[in-house]
Design a protein around this motif. Structure first.
Motif, mmCIF file in Angstrom:
data_model
loop_
_atom_site.group_PDB
_atom_site.id
_atom_site.type_symbol
_atom_site.label_atom_id
_atom_site.label_comp_id
_atom_site.label_asym_id
_atom_site.label_seq_id
_atom_site.Cartn_x
_atom_site.Cartn_y
_atom_site.Cartn_z
ATOM 1 N N TYR A 75 -33.590 7.487 -57.432
ATOM 2 C CA TYR A 75 -33.165 6.370 -56.594
ATOM 3 C C TYR A 75 -33.638 5.085 -57.247
ATOM 4 N N LYS A 76 -32.698 4.205 -57.525
ATOM 5 C CA LYS A 76 -33.030 2.890 -58.070
ATOM 6 C C LYS A 76 -32.987 1.888 -56.919
ATOM 7 N N PRO A 77 -34.138 1.330 -56.547
ATOM 8 C CA PRO A 77 -34.182 0.427 -55.389
ATOM 9 C C PRO A 77 -33.262 -0.781 -55.557
ATOM 10 N N ASP A 78 -32.562 -1.118 -54.481
ATOM 11 C CA ASP A 78 -31.623 -2.234 -54.482
ATOM 12 C C ASP A 78 -31.728 -2.926 -53.125
ATOM 13 N N PRO A 79 -31.951 -4.243 -53.099
ATOM 14 C CA PRO A 79 -32.078 -4.943 -51.809
ATOM 15 C C PRO A 79 -30.830 -4.844 -50.940
ATOM 16 N N SER A 80 -29.667 -4.602 -51.524
ATOM 17 C CA SER A 80 -28.446 -4.496 -50.718
ATOM 18 C C SER A 80 -28.393 -3.188 -49.935
ATOM 19 N N HIS A 81 -29.264 -2.226 -50.238
ATOM 20 C CA HIS A 81 -29.298 -0.967 -49.500
ATOM 21 C C HIS A 81 -30.014 -1.095 -48.161
ATOM 22 N N VAL A 82 -30.788 -2.165 -48.001
ATOM 23 C CA VAL A 82 -31.550 -2.360 -46.772
ATOM 24 C C VAL A 82 -30.642 -2.981 -45.726
ATOM 25 N N LEU A 83 -30.539 -2.315 -44.578
ATOM 26 C CA LEU A 83 -29.705 -2.811 -43.490
ATOM 27 C C LEU A 83 -30.591 -3.465 -42.442
ATOM 28 N N ASN A 84 -30.266 -4.695 -42.092
ATOM 29 C CA ASN A 84 -30.988 -5.387 -41.027
ATOM 30 C C ASN A 84 -30.283 -5.118 -39.712
ATOM 31 N N HIS A 85 -31.042 -4.739 -38.720
ATOM 32 C CA HIS A 85 -30.430 -4.479 -37.418
ATOM 33 C C HIS A 85 -30.997 -5.451 -36.395
#
Length: 115
Positions: A75-85
């Motif tokens: 897994y290559k960390p990417d800030p776009s994978h984080v979902l803000n709810h």
């Protein structure tokens, strides 16, 4: 040689291939629409040269914790994978109202008139 030399270290986060488990319904979807890889999960330990122990959530108690290296992808960390709810406000009647965030497109359609 056609294979890649893979090696992970303890603490890496990896996806693992769930599609090879026949007859298992993943996330309520069975067949070609089910996800191929799921995760990311943390590597807890290494067992031999080609097996790794993963830290899985409690919902996956039926899945074995040790996986062959061929079933893992880094897994290559990417800030776009984080979902803000956002928190949902619930009324006394235990219901909520949906509101659109943004209108992305608008079309005006003309109906054909009879001649």
């Amino acid at each position: 040689m056609r294979r890649r030399e893979l090696e992970f270290v303890v603490g890496d986060r990896v996806f693992f291939k769930m599609s090879s488990m026949k007859g298992v319904i993943q996330f309520g979807i069975m067949g070609k629409l089910s996800p191929y890889f799921i995760g990311p999960y943390e590597i807890v330990g290494r067992i031999g040269k080609v097996a790794y122990d993963l830290k899985l959530p409690s919902e996956m108690v039926m899945v074995h914790l040790v996986f062959h290296i061929s079933m893992l992808r880094l897994y290559k960390p990417d800030p776009s994978h984080v979902l803000n709810h956002e928190e949902i406000e619930i009324s006394e009647k235990l219901s909520y109202e949906e509101e659109p965030v943004q209108i992305l497109d608008r079309q005006v359609r003309r109906l054909r008139t009879k001649i």
